[in-house]
Every structure is written in C-alpha cells, then in structure tokens.
Design a protein around this motif. Structure first.
Motif, PDB file in Angstrom:
ATOM      1  N   LEU A 158     -12.051  -0.414  41.442  1.00  0.00           N
ATOM      2  CA  LEU A 158     -11.658   0.990  41.513  1.00  0.00           C
ATOM      3  C   LEU A 158     -12.717   1.749  42.300  1.00  0.00           C
ATOM      4  N   MET A 159     -12.288   2.433  43.349  1.00  0.00           N
ATOM      5  CA  MET A 159     -13.258   3.124  44.204  1.00  0.00           C
ATOM      6  C   MET A 159     -12.959   4.616  44.226  1.00  0.00           C
ATOM      7  N   ASP A 160     -13.957   5.412  43.857  1.00  0.00           N
ATOM      8  CA  ASP A 160     -13.793   6.860  43.816  1.00  0.00           C
ATOM      9  C   ASP A 160     -14.497   7.488  45.013  1.00  0.00           C
ATOM     10  N   GLU A 161     -13.752   7.746  46.060  1.00  0.00           N
ATOM     11  CA  GLU A 161     -14.306   8.275  47.309  1.00  0.00           C
ATOM     12  C   GLU A 161     -15.586   7.575  47.732  1.00  0.00           C
ATOM     13  N   PRO A 162     -15.526   6.258  47.891  1.00  0.00           N
ATOM     14  CA  PRO A 162     -16.762   5.495  48.133  1.00  0.00           C
ATOM     15  C   PRO A 162     -17.418   5.829  49.470  1.00  0.00           C
ATOM     16  N   LEU A 163     -16.618   6.305  50.431  1.00  0.00           N
ATOM     17  CA  LEU A 163     -17.187   6.551  51.758  1.00  0.00           C
ATOM     18  C   LEU A 163     -17.300   8.039  52.055  1.00  0.00           C
ATOM     19  N   GLY A 164     -17.078   8.856  51.019  1.00  0.00           N
ATOM     20  CA  GLY A 164     -17.009  10.305  51.201  1.00  0.00           C
ATOM     21  C   GLY A 164     -18.253  10.945  51.777  1.00  0.00           C
ATOM     22  N   ALA A 165     -19.422  10.345  51.517  1.00  0.00           N
ATOM     23  CA  ALA A 165     -20.668  10.993  51.937  1.00  0.00           C
ATOM     24  C   ALA A 165     -21.232  10.387  53.224  1.00  0.00           C
ATOM     25  N   LEU A 166     -20.443   9.529  53.884  1.00  0.00           N
ATOM     26  CA  LEU A 166     -20.973   8.853  55.072  1.00  0.00           C
ATOM     27  C   LEU A 166     -20.537   9.545  56.363  1.00  0.00           C
ATOM     28  N   ASP A 167     -21.319   9.349  57.417  1.00  0.00           N
ATOM     29  CA  ASP A 167     -20.938   9.919  58.710  1.00  0.00           C
ATOM     30  C   ASP A 167     -19.772   9.119  59.301  1.00  0.00           C
ATOM     31  N   ALA A 168     -19.093   9.685  60.264  1.00  0.00           N
ATOM     32  CA  ALA A 168     -17.827   9.139  60.758  1.00  0.00           C
ATOM     33  C   ALA A 168     -17.938   7.683  61.245  1.00  0.00           C
ATOM     34  N   LEU A 169     -19.008   7.382  61.983  1.00  0.00           N
ATOM     35  CA  LEU A 169     -19.143   6.039  62.533  1.00  0.00           C
ATOM     36  C   LEU A 169     -19.366   5.000  61.445  1.00  0.00           C
ATOM     37  N   THR A 170     -20.330   5.316  60.539  1.00  0.00           N
ATOM     38  CA  THR A 170     -20.626   4.412  59.427  1.00  0.00           C
ATOM     39  C   THR A 170     -19.379   4.222  58.578  1.00  0.00           C
ATOM     40  N   ARG A 171     -18.648   5.314  58.409  1.00  0.00           N
ATOM     41  CA  ARG A 171     -17.450   5.282  57.597  1.00  0.00           C
ATOM     42  C   ARG A 171     -16.430   4.281  58.145  1.00  0.00           C
ATOM     43  N   GLU A 172     -16.254   4.310  59.456  1.00  0.00           N
ATOM     44  CA  GLU A 172     -15.295   3.391  60.063  1.00  0.00           C
ATOM     45  C   GLU A 172     -15.726   1.940  59.884  1.00  0.00           C
ATOM     46  N   LYS A 173     -17.026   1.685  60.031  1.00  0.00           N
ATOM     47  CA  LYS A 173     -17.535   0.323  59.829  1.00  0.00           C
ATOM     48  C   LYS A 173     -17.294  -0.134  58.396  1.00  0.00           C
ATOM     49  N   MET A 174     -17.554   0.800  57.441  1.00  0.00           N
ATOM     50  CA  MET A 174     -17.398   0.447  56.036  1.00  0.00           C
ATOM     51  C   MET A 174     -15.939   0.202  55.681  1.00  0.00           C
ATOM     52  N   GLN A 175     -15.022   0.927  56.352  1.00  0.00           N
ATOM     53  CA  GLN A 175     -13.596   0.678  56.122  1.00  0.00           C
ATOM     54  C   GLN A 175     -13.259  -0.759  56.502  1.00  0.00           C
ATOM     55  N   GLY A 176     -13.855  -1.194  57.615  1.00  0.00           N
ATOM     56  CA  GLY A 176     -13.665  -2.580  58.038  1.00  0.00           C
ATOM     57  C   GLY A 176     -14.179  -3.555  56.996  1.00  0.00           C
ATOM     58  N   LEU A 177     -15.353  -3.224  56.418  1.00  0.00           N
ATOM     59  CA  LEU A 177     -15.950  -4.109  55.404  1.00  0.00           C
ATOM     60  C   LEU A 177     -15.048  -4.192  54.165  1.00  0.00           C
ATOM     61  N   ILE A 178     -14.506  -3.039  53.762  1.00  0.00           N
ATOM     62  CA  ILE A 178     -13.636  -3.036  52.575  1.00  0.00           C
ATOM     63  C   ILE A 178     -12.398  -3.917  52.818  1.00  0.00           C
ATOM     64  N   LEU A 179     -11.817  -3.815  54.008  1.00  0.00           N
ATOM     65  CA  LEU A 179     -10.657  -4.655  54.331  1.00  0.00           C
ATOM     66  C   LEU A 179     -11.041  -6.131  54.325  1.00  0.00           C
TER      67      LEU A 179
END
Lengths: 268, 294
Positions: A158-179
């Motif tokens: 269960l993830m509660d806005e896990p990437l909410g505090a990250l900058d746009a670029l890092t956020r996109e990378k982390m989305q890839g990691l989650i997938l």
C-alpha cells in the motif's frame, strides 16, 4: 484465492460539534492478486482513508475489507506500507532500515543480511547499506522505503503518495522502478496519488474517487502500466490514447472541484 | 598542474581569517545583504577574543588604578594568589577539591534522580491519555514555581541535612525532564509508527526501536537545560546549613569580606558549568548524530 476485497465499506467521522462527515460510502471492489490499482481524486474524497482501512490502521464504521478471504482487523505484515518521505528511521543506517522487519520478527542475522543485500541491489542502492538515511537524496530515500517494505515479503503493498515529494525527473524514474518491482515480484499494489499522469501510467486499474460522501466515481482498466514495462516512457505518455484518457479524467476531476466550490458558495 | 595549484592558492580563502570569522566562504561571501539572514550570522571569533581580552584587561586596569575599594573589587593578582592558597591549603579545613566534589555530588544526585523519575513519567504521559490526564495538572502547577520557594518547606520536612539539598535540586530537574520526555514522545511522526506496525513490530518493539530513539534529541536538550538549572540552583541549595560546597564557601567568605574567594568561587562555578554543558554536548553528538535530520 488471494483477492483484496472491500464490501460496502463506509466511514463516518464524528465531529466535536455533534455533526459528522461521511468520508466513505458503500465502497466495494475486488482486486485480483498481482494487479496494480491507483486511487485518484480531489482532496477529501477519502482515498487515504480507504488506504488506511486496507492497512488496518482504521476500522470502517460499516462494511468490511478482507485479504484472501480473511477479514482485516489491524495492521499486519501481509500488507506493507510505503509513505511519503519522512517515514524512514533516521537513527538507523540504510541497511538497518531495510532489515527492520526481519529484525523485529527474529529472522537470523545472516539471513536478514542476504535479504537486505538482495533488495538494495534490486532498488539500485547496492553499496549504500552503511550510509545514514539522511545522507541520501529524496529519491534514494524512497528506494530505501520500497526495499524496507519488500523485506517482509508482503502480499500487498500500500503506497500513500510515495512520490509526492520528489522532483519531476526523479519521480518519473521512480515510477519506472515501481513498475519494475511490480513486474518482478508479482505483488498486488495499491497506490494513492494526486497526479493524474501517475495514476494513468502506474495503474492497470484506476479508481477516480469523488468527495461528499467519499466514493468510487468511475473505474478504468488501463493498458499503460504493462506497456510501460517495455515501451519508451515519454512516447507512451505523449501518445494520443494516453493524452485522451488524461484529459477525460482531468475534466472529470475539474467538474468535481467546481461542484465542491459551488456547494461551498451556497453555504457561505 | 602546478599552475592550477597556484590558482587555487591565490583565489581560495585565507584559512586563518575564516577561522577568526573575518572572511566568509561560499555564497555568503557574495551576499549583498546579510542583515536578518540567519545562515550568514555565525559569529565572529575575532570579536569573541577581543571581548574576553577587553573584559580581563578592564579588570586589571580598574584594580591597578584602584577605581574601587579592593574589598569590593580585588585585583586579578590577589584573586589568583588567594585561589592558589586555597587550592594548596583549603579554606576552613576543607580542601577546594572537597568543596567542588560535594557540590558536584549534590547536583549529580539531584539531576540523576530528576532524569530517573522524570523521563519515565514524561514517556508515560506521551503514551497514555489517562496518565497524561493524571499528571498534566500536577506538572503544569509545579513547573512554574521557582525551586527556591520550597527551601523552607524542605527544611521543615527533611531537616538541614544532605537530603533537603538534593531534593531541592531534584525538584529543579524533574519538571524539565518530564516535559522534555513528553514532548520527545509526542514528536514522533505517525507514519514512522505505522510503518513499524506494518513491518511486524510489537508495542514494546515500537517503544524501544521507534519512540525511544525518536525522543532522544529532545530528552538530551532537556538534560542540558536541567543540568544548567540544577547547577544554577546549587548556591541557593547550599544556603541550607552546608558544611562544604562551592556555594557554601562563597557565602562564608562573604561574611569575612574575603572577596577574592567570592570572586574565584564564582569563576569556578562558571567554568565547571561550561565544562558540564560541553561534555553533554559531546555525548549528544556521539549518541545522536541524526539530530535535526529527520
């Protein structure tokens, strides 16, 4: 059968002035194992309340939630949590943070070490084990949080806005990691987000929620998460199908916000 | 390569000037306004040294020119001489070490007891609504009362022995520690506790591995404040018919117009106070390197 199910879940908060707020009303769904579900909606739609009920931190006022047919009555290791930044233990090293769950459960040290090393490699933090968490960047801290949650091998994450505090670029990378983690581990994932793009990209199922009372307004079955595993992310996010869905959901949420503002206007 | 080296040598900051706080490095050097900018105001060591030197020089000069009666303001030389004499021979059959030790012992007992009882009660108040309800009015009532107000009562109850002095110091430390521990516990982020529950931690494990380390920084701040308050209350505590102790030494010397002893006694109390705070700060840096980084 390892479905995560919600049966007519309702949540009514009492207010000190004698009134009450209906945070959730008649929420029902059945989520098969291995799906990734994103929850999206304006603030006050009850998405975090729903996540907390599934985690077992809140008991619903009506209805029930269950995992693999067993009713959820409290927090448990079968459901791992990933929060927004700041939920790591800053007094422990990266390694000790990831190994926290196994440690609490009395898993032998050598075995814990192996689990931790494997997971750090999986999230791309091999060699960072003895660093202090506050020495890491925000993105790296969230990698640690993902690894810490996986260390107990939960059935659901269960993830509660896990990437909410990250900058746009890092956020996109982390989305890839989650997938990637979703694909490799086959875990069931529920992710709460404020970002329409993130909800579309990560959810192979998506619930758009509406406020007053909090409820599931519309459901989507989406192809993008599976496509995102192989396709170019920027191409995917700029494809006509993606943009069409994004605009559809944005205008849906926009209408809800208008409605809220309107009803507030009447009260005032 | 050699050219590069000369380059950095020429353009880099002078380390001595930086240490003295007379030169700035990084962006601070290029800031056009520093008034109101907390990150730019780190204090200039140069001016610290100047202020101490001027203060001491002023003492020498005022004594040399006898601006005031030497009974009220003894010269640094005679103060040092008296210090040396007392250090060698003691004062009224009590050596200086004994005076220092009995003062330190009282403070450490009072402070230690204050921590020993105050921290668990503060923790209990941060963990249970019932206990917080029970202790809140007591804490809020006693906290603002100056410890000195209890001297007459303690003499009445516990006599004029060691007990009432230690109890007074305990009273000074206790409330500070209760409040520090309580706020330390309450400062824990809900997401940390919930993460720990989801990872399978029991309530006891949450207490020892999450709440306790999370509260340590605030407990330590409380300890520094409490030790300072105890040390500050010491002289008053030793008003209660003490036979030895730094505070008592000052009081007795004052009666005989031995101002030199009063002077170095005060200086000694100041120096020991600074050393104790320094030790606690070192301990803090060693024990809780994560302070302020959560």
């Amino acid at each position: 059968m390892q479905n995560l199910t919600a049966n007519n879940v309702g949540m009514i908060y009492k207010l000190p002035n004698g009134g009450s707020v209906e945070a959730l009303k008649d929420v029902s769904f059945d989520l098969e194992r291995g799906r990734i579900l994103t929850l999206l909606g304006p603030s006050g739609c009850g998405k975090t309340t729903l996540l907390n009920i599934l985690a077992g931190f809140l008991a619903p006022t009506s209805g029930s939630v269950s995992l693999s047919g067993k009713e959820i009555r409290g927090p448990g290791q079968d459901r791992g949590m990933v929060f927004q930044q700041g939920a790591l233990f800053e007094w422990l090293s990266v390694e000790k943070n990831v190994g926290f769950g196994p440690n609490m459960n009395g898993v032998p040290v050598a075995q814990t070490k192996k689990i931790v090393d494997d997971l750090l490699a999986t999230v791309g933090l091999a060699g960072f084990g003895d660093k202090a968490v506050y020495e890491l960047s925000g993105g790296m801290q969230q990698r640690v949080a993902l690894a810490r949650c996986l260390a107990n091998d939960p059935e659901v994450i269960l993830m509660d806005e896990p990437l909410g505090a990250l900058d746009a670029l890092t956020r996109e990378k982390m989305q890839g990691l989650i997938l990637k983690l979703w694909n490799e581990t086959g875990k069931t994932i529920i992710l709460v987000t404020h970002s329409v793009e993130e909800a579309l990209f990560l959810g192979d199922r998506l619930f758009v929620m509406a406020p007053r009372p909090g409820r599931i307004e519309r459901e989507y079955e989406l192809p993008f998460a599976k496509m995102g595993l192989t396709a170019n992310v920027r191409e995917l996010k700029t494809s006509p199908e993606f943009i069409e869905k994004r605009e559809e959901i944005l205008s849906l949420i926009w209408e809800m916000e208008e409605e809220i503002m309107g009803s507030r206007g009447e009260v005032l | 390569m050699a050219e590069n080296k000369t380059d950095t040598e020429n353009t880099g900051a002078n380390p001595i000037l930086v240490m003295l706080g007379l030169a700035q490095v990084g962006t601070t050097e290029r800031k056009t306004v520093t008034f109101g900018d907390a990150s730019a105001i780190t204090g200039s060591r140069f001016w610290s040294i100047v202020s101490v030197v001027v203060l001491i020089a002023l003492w020498f000069v005022s004594a040399a020119f006898e601006w005031t009666d030497s009974t009220f303001l003894p010269s640094p030389q005679s103060t040092w001489a008296k210090f040396y004499e007392v250090f060698q021979e003691g004062y009224r059959n009590v050596s200086l070490w004994e005076n220092i030790w009995s003062s330190l012992r009282r403070v450490l007992y009072g402070f230690g007891l204050g921590c020993l009882l105050g921290i668990p009660i503060g923790f209990a108040m941060g963990l249970s609504n019932t206990l917080r309800g029970i202790f809140d009015p007591i804490v809020e009532f006693f906290r603002p009362i100056p410890p000195l107000a209890f001297i007459p009562l303690f003499i009445l109850w516990f006599g004029i022995g060691e007990q009432s002095k230690v109890l007074l110091l305990f009273f000074a430390a206790f409330w500070v520690m209760v409040i520090a521990a309580r706020s330390g516990v309450l400062s824990v982020k809900l997401s940390k506790v919930r993460a720990a529950y989801s990872l399978g931690a029991s309530k006891l494990q949450i207490l020892t591995y999450v709440i306790l380390p999370n509260a340590l920084p605030e407990v330590f701040i409380g300890m520094r404040v409490a030790l300072g308050v105890c040390w500050g209350t010491l002289v008053a505590a030793e008003l209660i018919a003490a036979q030895e102790g730094l505070g008592q030494m000052i009081w007795v010397a004052q009666k005989f117009f031995l101002t030199e002893i009063v002077f170095f006694g005060i200086i000694l109390i100041g120096v020991i106070g600074v050393i104790m705070d320094l030790l606690l700060r070192l301990l803090e840096r060693w024990l809780i390197p994560w302070r302020g980084k959560g």
